[in-house]
Design a protein around this motif. Structure first.
Motif, PDB file in Angstrom:
ATOM      1  N   PHE A  24      84.249 -61.089 118.507  1.00 15.19           N
ATOM      2  CA  PHE A  24      84.132 -62.028 117.393  1.00 15.19           C
ATOM      3  C   PHE A  24      84.089 -63.458 117.949  1.00 15.19           C
ATOM      4  O   PHE A  24      85.126 -64.099 118.113  1.00 15.19           O
ATOM      5  CB  PHE A  24      85.297 -61.856 116.418  1.00 15.19           C
ATOM      6  CG  PHE A  24      85.018 -60.867 115.324  1.00 15.19           C
ATOM      7  CD1 PHE A  24      84.809 -61.285 114.029  1.00 15.19           C
ATOM      8  CD2 PHE A  24      84.933 -59.515 115.606  1.00 15.19           C
ATOM      9  CE1 PHE A  24      84.528 -60.373 113.013  1.00 15.19           C
ATOM     10  CE2 PHE A  24      84.658 -58.596 114.619  1.00 15.19           C
ATOM     11  CZ  PHE A  24      84.454 -59.025 113.307  1.00 15.19           C
ATOM     12  N   SER A  30      87.825 -68.084 108.964  1.00 20.41           N
ATOM     13  CA  SER A  30      87.752 -66.944 108.053  1.00 20.41           C
ATOM     14  C   SER A  30      87.141 -65.731 108.735  1.00 20.41           C
ATOM     15  O   SER A  30      87.599 -64.590 108.525  1.00 20.41           O
ATOM     16  CB  SER A  30      86.948 -67.312 106.807  1.00 20.41           C
ATOM     17  OG  SER A  30      85.648 -67.769 107.159  1.00 20.41           O
ATOM     18  N   VAL A  31      86.110 -65.942 109.555  1.00 16.96           N
ATOM     19  CA  VAL A  31      85.501 -64.822 110.288  1.00 16.96           C
ATOM     20  C   VAL A  31      86.485 -64.290 111.329  1.00 16.96           C
ATOM     21  O   VAL A  31      86.572 -63.085 111.569  1.00 16.96           O
ATOM     22  CB  VAL A  31      84.178 -65.254 110.951  1.00 16.96           C
ATOM     23  CG1 VAL A  31      83.574 -64.103 111.758  1.00 16.96           C
ATOM     24  CG2 VAL A  31      83.187 -65.728 109.894  1.00 16.96           C
ATOM     25  N   LEU A  34      88.723 -61.835 109.757  1.00 16.09           N
ATOM     26  CA  LEU A  34      88.106 -60.509 109.635  1.00 16.09           C
ATOM     27  C   LEU A  34      88.277 -59.724 110.927  1.00 16.09           C
ATOM     28  O   LEU A  34      88.623 -58.539 110.915  1.00 16.09           O
ATOM     29  CB  LEU A  34      86.619 -60.651 109.310  1.00 16.09           C
ATOM     30  CG  LEU A  34      86.260 -61.091 107.890  1.00 16.09           C
ATOM     31  CD1 LEU A  34      84.763 -61.345 107.789  1.00 16.09           C
ATOM     32  CD2 LEU A  34      86.681 -60.048 106.881  1.00 16.09           C
ATOM     33  N   ASP A 134      80.726 -58.790 115.820  1.00 16.20           N
ATOM     34  CA  ASP A 134      80.344 -59.595 114.667  1.00 16.20           C
ATOM     35  C   ASP A 134      78.865 -59.944 114.762  1.00 16.20           C
ATOM     36  O   ASP A 134      78.374 -60.361 115.821  1.00 16.20           O
ATOM     37  CB  ASP A 134      81.198 -60.869 114.642  1.00 16.20           C
ATOM     38  CG  ASP A 134      80.842 -61.776 113.489  1.00 16.20           C
ATOM     39  OD1 ASP A 134      80.655 -61.271 112.371  1.00 16.20           O
ATOM     40  OD2 ASP A 134      80.744 -63.005 113.698  1.00 16.20           O
ATOM     41  N   MET A 136      75.916 -62.337 113.276  1.00 17.07           N
ATOM     42  CA  MET A 136      75.547 -63.475 112.459  1.00 17.07           C
ATOM     43  C   MET A 136      74.361 -64.185 113.106  1.00 17.07           C
ATOM     44  O   MET A 136      74.520 -64.992 114.032  1.00 17.07           O
ATOM     45  CB  MET A 136      76.733 -64.430 112.304  1.00 17.07           C
ATOM     46  CG  MET A 136      76.466 -65.574 111.344  1.00 17.07           C
ATOM     47  SD  MET A 136      76.047 -65.042 109.681  1.00 17.07           S
ATOM     48  CE  MET A 136      77.614 -64.442 109.119  1.00 17.07           C
ATOM     49  N   TYR A 155      79.424 -55.607 112.811  1.00 17.60           N
ATOM     50  CA  TYR A 155      80.224 -55.958 111.634  1.00 17.60           C
ATOM     51  C   TYR A 155      79.606 -57.220 111.046  1.00 17.60           C
ATOM     52  O   TYR A 155      79.520 -58.256 111.715  1.00 17.60           O
ATOM     53  CB  TYR A 155      81.689 -56.214 111.983  1.00 17.60           C
ATOM     54  CG  TYR A 155      82.538 -56.404 110.749  1.00 17.60           C
ATOM     55  CD1 TYR A 155      83.201 -55.326 110.174  1.00 17.60           C
ATOM     56  CD2 TYR A 155      82.649 -57.644 110.131  1.00 17.60           C
ATOM     57  CE1 TYR A 155      83.948 -55.482 109.018  1.00 17.60           C
ATOM     58  CE2 TYR A 155      83.391 -57.808 108.970  1.00 17.60           C
ATOM     59  CZ  TYR A 155      84.040 -56.730 108.423  1.00 17.60           C
ATOM     60  OH  TYR A 155      84.771 -56.888 107.270  1.00 17.60           O
ATOM     61  N   TYR A 156      79.170 -57.115 109.791  1.00 19.52           N
ATOM     62  CA  TYR A 156      78.495 -58.238 109.130  1.00 19.52           C
ATOM     63  C   TYR A 156      79.433 -58.829 108.089  1.00 19.52           C
ATOM     64  O   TYR A 156      79.904 -58.121 107.197  1.00 19.52           O
ATOM     65  CB  TYR A 156      77.208 -57.739 108.476  1.00 19.52           C
ATOM     66  CG  TYR A 156      76.308 -58.817 107.939  1.00 19.52           C
ATOM     67  CD1 TYR A 156      75.903 -59.877 108.755  1.00 19.52           C
ATOM     68  CD2 TYR A 156      75.829 -58.774 106.636  1.00 19.52           C
ATOM     69  CE1 TYR A 156      75.057 -60.859 108.272  1.00 19.52           C
ATOM     70  CE2 TYR A 156      74.976 -59.752 106.146  1.00 19.52           C
ATOM     71  CZ  TYR A 156      74.596 -60.789 106.968  1.00 19.52           C
ATOM     72  OH  TYR A 156      73.754 -61.770 106.501  1.00 19.52           O
ATOM     73  N   SER A 157      79.725 -60.118 108.207  1.00 15.33           N
ATOM     74  CA  SER A 157      80.751 -60.738 107.371  1.00 15.33           C
ATOM     75  C   SER A 157      80.286 -60.997 105.942  1.00 15.33           C
ATOM     76  O   SER A 157      81.019 -61.591 105.147  1.00 15.33           O
ATOM     77  CB  SER A 157      81.231 -62.052 108.002  1.00 15.33           C
ATOM     78  OG  SER A 157      80.161 -62.957 108.128  1.00 15.33           O
ATOM     79  N   ASN A 250      80.867 -56.638 104.808  1.00 14.05           N
ATOM     80  CA  ASN A 250      82.078 -57.186 104.198  1.00 14.05           C
ATOM     81  C   ASN A 250      81.848 -57.449 102.706  1.00 14.05           C
ATOM     82  O   ASN A 250      81.856 -58.581 102.235  1.00 14.05           O
ATOM     83  CB  ASN A 250      82.476 -58.487 104.917  1.00 14.05           C
ATOM     84  CG  ASN A 250      83.791 -59.031 104.404  1.00 14.05           C
ATOM     85  OD1 ASN A 250      84.728 -58.294 104.186  1.00 14.05           O
ATOM     86  ND2 ASN A 250      83.856 -60.341 104.191  1.00 14.05           N
ATOM     87  N   HIS A 272      90.486 -57.399 105.481  1.00  9.12           N
ATOM     88  CA  HIS A 272      91.380 -58.418 106.039  1.00  9.12           C
ATOM     89  C   HIS A 272      92.644 -58.625 105.202  1.00  9.12           C
ATOM     90  O   HIS A 272      93.567 -59.315 105.640  1.00  9.12           O
ATOM     91  CB  HIS A 272      90.633 -59.749 106.125  1.00  9.12           C
ATOM     92  CG  HIS A 272      90.307 -60.338 104.777  1.00  9.12           C
ATOM     93  ND1 HIS A 272      89.343 -59.800 103.950  1.00  9.12           N
ATOM     94  CD2 HIS A 272      90.833 -61.397 104.096  1.00  9.12           C
ATOM     95  CE1 HIS A 272      89.273 -60.509 102.839  1.00  9.12           C
ATOM     96  NE2 HIS A 272      90.170 -61.481 102.900  1.00  9.12           N
TER      97      HIS A 272
END
Length: 517
Positions: A24, A30-31, A34, A134, A136, A155-157, A250, A272
């Motif tokens: 990550f 905030s990310v 997660l 993560d 992005m 993992y996509y937020s 997410n 989270h």
């Protein structure tokens, strides 16, 4: 007793501990939360985790190793364009797509050249059963699956947007599937469909011709020597980025206006949120317990800070909140003076614990996805003030789902906020709607953390979960669009036309001319 001990030992032996690399790299708090939530669930399931993070966890355990890349914060620390004051002064409404792609590309570059992470990658003794990263905008980190020769999970937020679906299936139709940067939600008008089509063409052009070649260069510079150390050659970048086993999104089924998803896309929104929530500090607990008119909570999130608002706007908001009989909690990162008795400043706010309190009336938020999920999780209506990125989409979804009022960020915010607060306090429809969504949200077979752990273990157990992959990835674009069929039809029509033309065209008769004497 002996039988019980033997049974317990048998169960323990049946639990296989996996070695998982969780990556990550984004300098957004905030990310980072997660990522920490994912790590906690994997650790609780008995797995060993190496966490590459900008925000190292304080919950240190023997099965947790951390690679500190906190220097990535430098990317945003001095960027004034990401402050609320800049947004207001320049009336920022549209998101610069090229800026976003460039930012995340540079974040990848900085991460893979970080001294701590470089040292970690050069250790050829490291072995992992799975990499969970993560996602992005930049796919450079897909090279980690090549280095460790193991399955890869994104993992996509955010939710199931076409930007991420294209990596495991195909991007959905822009006529009904907007990207996360839009301010509108389907169904679209004619002009909105045109705008969505143009936005996708523009995004893909920038990605294909500008960003992707630069990412490929970073990928080759970083991973070629790492593979050489391990006696292997580097595969093609385009093949690697489409090789993920799963994508975790997410979001959750309580939110409407979502596109259809392939079977290897899994919703784990709310992962989270601690269960049970952490108890409030005693002073805050007493304050909320004794608020006889209820509590209003205001936060612009962890990335956009209220302290960056212009002073005139801050004082205007203080005046607006002071007119209320309700107790107001404002997450503000500095001390404020001359406050009305009902307004309380929190430089740090335990948000989940505040939202869980029964005395909370509603939540004034910037509309980040984590805050949006938490509002539905705890059944709290919201007034949303979107600023940037996906917040406009989240705000539109919340309004269409019936539990939110949207107020624009402007210098008139103290005035425009008043009628929204009045409506939220006087009309219980917002509370009813969010309660309905909260029931849907909680009506799951298993909590999101357990679902994530299950699918991680399933991917390793099935050596990449190839059975879940979409066949669309193996079908070339010209076949998906039936361009070859179109070509055959056009050729056939051309041949028929030529035949008909030849049959219907009369051959002129030759006439002999007589000679004249």
């Amino acid at each position: 007793m002996k039988l019980l001990i033997l049974f317990g030992l048998t169960l323990l032996c049946g639990v296989e501990s996996l070695k998982i690399l969780v990556y990550f790299p984004l300098p957004v708090r905030s990310v980072g939360m997660l990522g920490q939530g994912i790590v906690r669930h994997l650790l609780d399931a008995g797995h060993e985790v190496t966490f590459v993070t900008v925000y190292p966890m304080k919950d240190v355990r023997p099965s947790l190793k951390q690679v500190d890349i906190s220097s990535n914060k430098e990317l945003v620390a001095k960027d004034e364009s990401l402050m609320l004051s800049f947004m207001l002064e320049n009336n920022v409404q549209d998101t610069d797509v090229l800026y976003i792609q460039t930012f995340f590309k540079e974040n990848s570059r900085q991460t893979f050249t970080n001294e701590n992470f470089t040292k970690f990658l050069q250790d050829t003794s490291q072995r992992f059963d799975l990499v969970l990263a993560d996602l992005m905008e930049s796919e450079v980190s897909a090279g980690l699956s090549v280095v460790y020769d193991c399955p890869y999970v994104w993992y996509y937020s955010m939710g199931a947007h076409w930007h991420v679906l294209r990596l495991i299936d195909e991007g959905k139709n822009p006529a009904y599937d907007p990207d996360y940067l839009t301010t509108t939600i389907a169904p679209f008008s004619f002009l909105q469909r045109v705008e969505q089509l143009w936005a996708r063409i523009k995004y893909k052009a920038l990605k294909t011709f500008i960003t992707l070649p630069e990412e490929k260069k970073i990928y080759e510079e970083i991973f070629t020597p790492l593979l050489a150390q391990r006696g292997r050659t580097l595969p093609n970048y385009e093949n690697v980025i489409y090789n993920a086993s799963l994508v975790f999104g997410n979001e959750h089924n309580a939110v409407k206006h979502r596109p259809s998803t392939p079977q290897n896309f899994k919703y784990v929104g709310g992962i989270h949120i601690p269960d049970p929530v952490t108890p409030l500090p005693k002073k805050l607990q007493d304050l909320m317990d004794n608020a006889k008119h209820g509590v209003i909570y205001f936060s612009m999130g962890s990335f956009f800070k209220s302290k960056h608002l212009p002073q005139s706007l801050v004082r205007g908001l203080v005046k607006t909140f002071g007119e209320l009989k309700e107790t107001v909690l404002w997450k503000f990162e500095e001390d404020l003076t001359d406050l009305p008795s009902n307004l309380h400043i929190l430089q740090w706010a335990p948000q989940a614990s505040i939202l869980a309190h029964p005395n909370l009336k509603f939540f004034i938020t910037h509309g980040g996805l984590l805050s949006s999920i938490e509002a539905i999780h705890f059944g709290v209506p919201v007034i949303t003030i979107p600023v940037y990125f996906d917040q406009f989409t989240n705000a539109e979804k919340a309004v269409k789902n019936g539990y939110a009022i949207r107020v624009p960020l402007s210098y008139d915010l103290p005035e425009t906020l008043r009628p929204a607060i009045k409506s939220m306090l006087s009309d219980d429809i917002y509370k009813k709607k969010v309660t309905e969504l909260s029931i849907i949200y909680h009506d799951r077979l298993v909590p999101p953390g357990k679902e994530l752990v299950h699918w991680v273990e399933h991917v390793v157990k099935t050596r990449g979960a190839l059975h879940l992959r979409s066949p669309a990835l193996n079908v070339p674009l010209y076949q998906r669009l039936f361009l070859d069929l179109l070509a055959v039809i056009l050729v056939i029509l051309y041949i028929i036309r030529r035949i008909i033309k030849n049959l219907t065209t009369k051959t002129p008769k030759k006439t002999e001319k007589k000679k004249k004497n």
